[in-house]
Write a protein that holds these residues in place. Structure first.
Motif, PDB file in Angstrom:
ATOM      1  N   LYS A   1      19.839  28.931  50.043  1.00 53.47           N
ATOM      2  CA  LYS A   1      20.887  30.053  50.402  1.00 53.47           C
ATOM      3  C   LYS A   1      22.359  29.685  49.705  1.00 53.47           C
ATOM      4  N   PHE A   2      22.665  28.325  49.736  1.00 53.66           N
ATOM      5  CA  PHE A   2      23.940  28.112  48.917  1.00 53.66           C
ATOM      6  C   PHE A   2      24.059  28.626  47.801  1.00 53.66           C
ATOM      7  N   LEU A   3      22.913  28.390  46.836  1.00 53.28           N
ATOM      8  CA  LEU A   3      22.956  28.667  45.534  1.00 53.28           C
ATOM      9  C   LEU A   3      23.084  30.403  45.510  1.00 53.28           C
ATOM     10  N   ASN A   4      22.382  31.061  46.289  1.00 53.26           N
ATOM     11  CA  ASN A   4      22.227  32.539  46.557  1.00 53.26           C
ATOM     12  C   ASN A   4      23.587  32.992  46.906  1.00 53.26           C
ATOM     13  N   ASP A   5      24.463  32.147  47.759  1.00 57.51           N
ATOM     14  CA  ASP A   5      25.461  32.680  48.221  1.00 57.51           C
ATOM     15  C   ASP A   5      26.637  32.389  47.121  1.00 57.51           C
ATOM     16  N   VAL A   6      26.813  31.538  46.553  1.00 58.81           N
ATOM     17  CA  VAL A   6      27.471  31.135  45.215  1.00 58.81           C
ATOM     18  C   VAL A   6      27.408  32.212  44.333  1.00 58.81           C
ATOM     19  N   THR A   7      26.100  32.559  43.875  1.00 60.93           N
ATOM     20  CA  THR A   7      25.872  33.458  42.949  1.00 60.93           C
ATOM     21  C   THR A   7      26.299  34.746  43.339  1.00 60.93           C
ATOM     22  N   ASP A   8      26.437  35.390  44.559  1.00 62.29           N
ATOM     23  CA  ASP A   8      27.040  36.436  44.866  1.00 62.29           C
ATOM     24  C   ASP A   8      28.589  36.413  44.758  1.00 62.29           C
ATOM     25  N   PHE A   9      28.899  35.188  45.419  1.00 58.51           N
ATOM     26  CA  PHE A   9      30.601  35.123  45.264  1.00 58.51           C
ATOM     27  C   PHE A   9      30.925  35.078  43.840  1.00 58.51           C
ATOM     28  N   LEU A  10      30.324  34.438  42.675  1.00 57.70           N
ATOM     29  CA  LEU A  10      30.794  34.700  41.549  1.00 57.70           C
ATOM     30  C   LEU A  10      30.472  35.890  40.829  1.00 57.70           C
ATOM     31  N   ILE A  11      29.568  36.854  41.362  1.00 60.20           N
ATOM     32  CA  ILE A  11      29.459  38.112  40.700  1.00 60.20           C
ATOM     33  C   ILE A  11      30.534  38.852  41.218  1.00 60.20           C
ATOM     34  N   GLU A  12      30.772  38.672  42.400  1.00 54.25           N
ATOM     35  CA  GLU A  12      31.847  39.503  42.927  1.00 54.25           C
ATOM     36  C   GLU A  12      33.272  39.112  42.448  1.00 54.25           C
ATOM     37  N   SER A  13      33.542  37.767  42.293  1.00 57.75           N
ATOM     38  CA  SER A  13      35.017  37.413  41.856  1.00 57.75           C
ATOM     39  C   SER A  13      35.236  37.206  40.424  1.00 57.75           C
ATOM     40  N   THR A  14      34.256  37.237  39.759  1.00 58.81           N
ATOM     41  CA  THR A  14      34.104  37.231  38.094  1.00 58.81           C
ATOM     42  C   THR A  14      34.432  38.523  37.548  1.00 58.81           C
ATOM     43  N   LYS A  15      35.229  39.047  37.007  1.00 55.36           N
ATOM     44  CA  LYS A  15      35.406  40.566  36.722  1.00 55.36           C
ATOM     45  C   LYS A  15      35.254  40.719  35.096  1.00 55.36           C
ATOM     46  N   PHE A  16      34.572  41.400  34.557  1.00 57.99           N
ATOM     47  CA  PHE A  16      34.479  42.148  33.362  1.00 57.99           C
ATOM     48  C   PHE A  16      33.553  43.140  33.039  1.00 57.99           C
ATOM     49  N   ASP A  17      34.059  43.737  31.890  1.00 62.53           N
ATOM     50  CA  ASP A  17      33.497  45.010  31.696  1.00 62.53           C
ATOM     51  C   ASP A  17      32.107  44.667  30.807  1.00 62.53           C
ATOM     52  N   LEU A  18      31.093  45.640  30.838  1.00 59.30           N
ATOM     53  CA  LEU A  18      29.961  45.698  29.994  1.00 59.30           C
ATOM     54  C   LEU A  18      29.778  46.704  28.930  1.00 59.30           C
TER      55      LEU A  18
END
Length: 442
Positions: free
Chosen positions: A291-308
């Motif tokens: 759960k910790f890994l999943n939650d950090v994953t979600d946090f990083l996706i949300e907080s790390t902004k970049f275009d594709l």
């Protein structure tokens, strides 16, 4: 041959590959000469077919094949030499006036480039790192479960209080058909418990699911209902009785302790609870880590902004499967895969910046640990090093297994890194509260 690149923007580029006849003529001539040696054409001896006839039949196809090989090699080498980090694969641009007879053949490829971004592991977040405690209620429940499991079952004709009742829950509309064992004390609704009393094998008891248990999640265990369906589920289920047993609980004595854990390992009820607590919390720790890994994953996706290079990727998605996709289908596939792609880019950057590498010795040690754990489950508590090493060697001779185990080892490394660098809150909870937190419930 000449290769040039036009930078359209930060995420898109076009590579032009110009190939002259000198680049491929020698290879084409060699292939055609080999064809001539082996060609069997009526009216000509083998190896004596005129080259003009060979060229007429095969030159265009051979030329296309050799040019394509040259293109692929030169383009791949260019991407490596220029250190271009691309997403997907280069997409060829179609040219209407292209001619294989031209002195110079020019090919264009679209590239989707990986974005440049930074990952801030120390950014403010709402991540909670849970420590799950096996509380007294859980320990008592497990002790009783052990007593029942190793106790004596005495078949009964009629359900009485405290009996174990085997049966099948069914509901045709919801597709429920699950065989399980229940006791009256599992129900929150006391009327439900009383409804079983006096029933016989073959009788059918109807229950309402709403409020049946103290926790709706138990519907997942007893009815095999998906998590998304359990909350507020308000249907009727039939329970067909198939077996009735009175349980004579096993005594908590040394004979039982030795049977469970080996001679002399556990000597009292307090030792038993301590052992249960140790084993349960080790299992809980794995769930908390995930759960910790999943939650950090979600946090990083949300907080790390970049275009594709989204439009490029959608066009690329149209081409990669066995059957080409429509633009609408590619749009849907991109929407499904975008989150995963973003995390893959973030994860790769985290791994690179923190030099997370897996050594073969680590794979061997991790695999040995897994094997010892599995062997212990089957009563082999002290396998020899030679026995374990032999199994490890066989497992790691399989590339699929190496990939699977490498992923597990890297996950552990990521969890350790995140635990060190991500500013998460720590919280102790019992297992029931953890389940509620895992599913986002208060």
């Amino acid at each position: 041959m000449n290769i040039t690149r036009e930078q359209v923007d930060a995420l898109n580029a076009i590579v032009k590959v110009a190939i002259t006849k000198e680049d491929y003529t020698e290879k084409v001539e060699k292939v055609l000469a080999d064809y001539r040696k082996n060609a069997s054409i009526p009216g000509f001896r083998k190896g004596a077919v005129p080259m003009s006839l060979i060229k007429k039949q095969y030159e265009k196809a051979v030329m296309a094949d050799e040019v394509n090989k040259l293109l692929q090699d030169s383009l791949n080498n260019y991407l490596v030499e220029e250190k271009l980090d691309i997403l997907g694969n280069p997409l060829p641009k179609m040219t209407e006036d292209f001619s294989w007879d031209a002195e110079q053949l020019t090919f264009e490829f679209e590239l989707g480039l990986a974005p440049d971004f930074k990952v801030d592991l120390a950014a403010k977040n709402n991540v909670v790192e849970y420590k799950i405690i096996a509380d007294e209620a859980l320990l008592n429940e497990q002790v009783e479960r052990i007593q029942k499991q190793y106790g004596k079952l005495i078949p009964q004709d009629v359900v009485a209080e405290g009996n174990e009742v085997k049966g099948t829950f069914t509901n045709e509309e919801k597709g429920i058909n699950n065989t399980t064992v229940v006791t009256g004390d599992i129900f929150k609704d006391k009327k439900a418990a009383k409804a079983l009393i006096g029933k016989k094998i073959g009788d059918v008891v109807t229950f309402k699911t709403k409020g049946l248990f103290d926790d709706d999640h138990k519907l997942m265990d007893y009815l095999r209902v998906a998590h998304d369906d359990v909350h507020g589920l308000d249907i009727e289920v039939n329970f067909t009785i198939e077996g009735i047993d009175a349980v004579e609980k096993a005594e908590l004595n040394q004979e039982l302790f030795d049977k469970l854990f080996g001679e002399g390992v556990v000597k009292s009820v307090e030792d038993l609870k301590a052992k249960i607590k140790e084993d349960a919390e080790a299992q809980f720790a794995q769930q908390a880590d995930q759960k910790f890994l999943n939650d950090v994953t979600d946090f990083l996706i949300e907080s790390t902004k970049f275009d594709l290079p989204a439009e490029f990727l959608k066009r690329w998605i149209q081409t990669v499967g066995e059957n080409p996709l429509t633009a609408e289908q590619a749009e849907e596939e991109f929407a499904k895969s975008e989150k995963g792609l973003r995390y893959q880019l973030i994860e790769n950057k985290v791994i690179t910046e923190n030099d997370l590498q897996i050594k073969f010795e680590e794979l061997k040690d991790f695999t040995a640990g897994l094997i010892k754990s599995q062997m212990a489950q089957f009563g082999q508590l002290n396998p020899s090093d030679e026995e374990v090493d032999g199994i490890v060697a066989r497992v790691l001779s399989n590339q699929d297994e190496i990939k699977r185990i490498s992923d597990q080892v890297m996950s552990q490394k990521m969890i350790s890194l995140f635990r060190d660098k991500v500013k998460a809150k720590s919280k102790e909870v019992n297992y029931q509260d953890f389940i509620k937190a895992m599913y986002g419930e208060n």
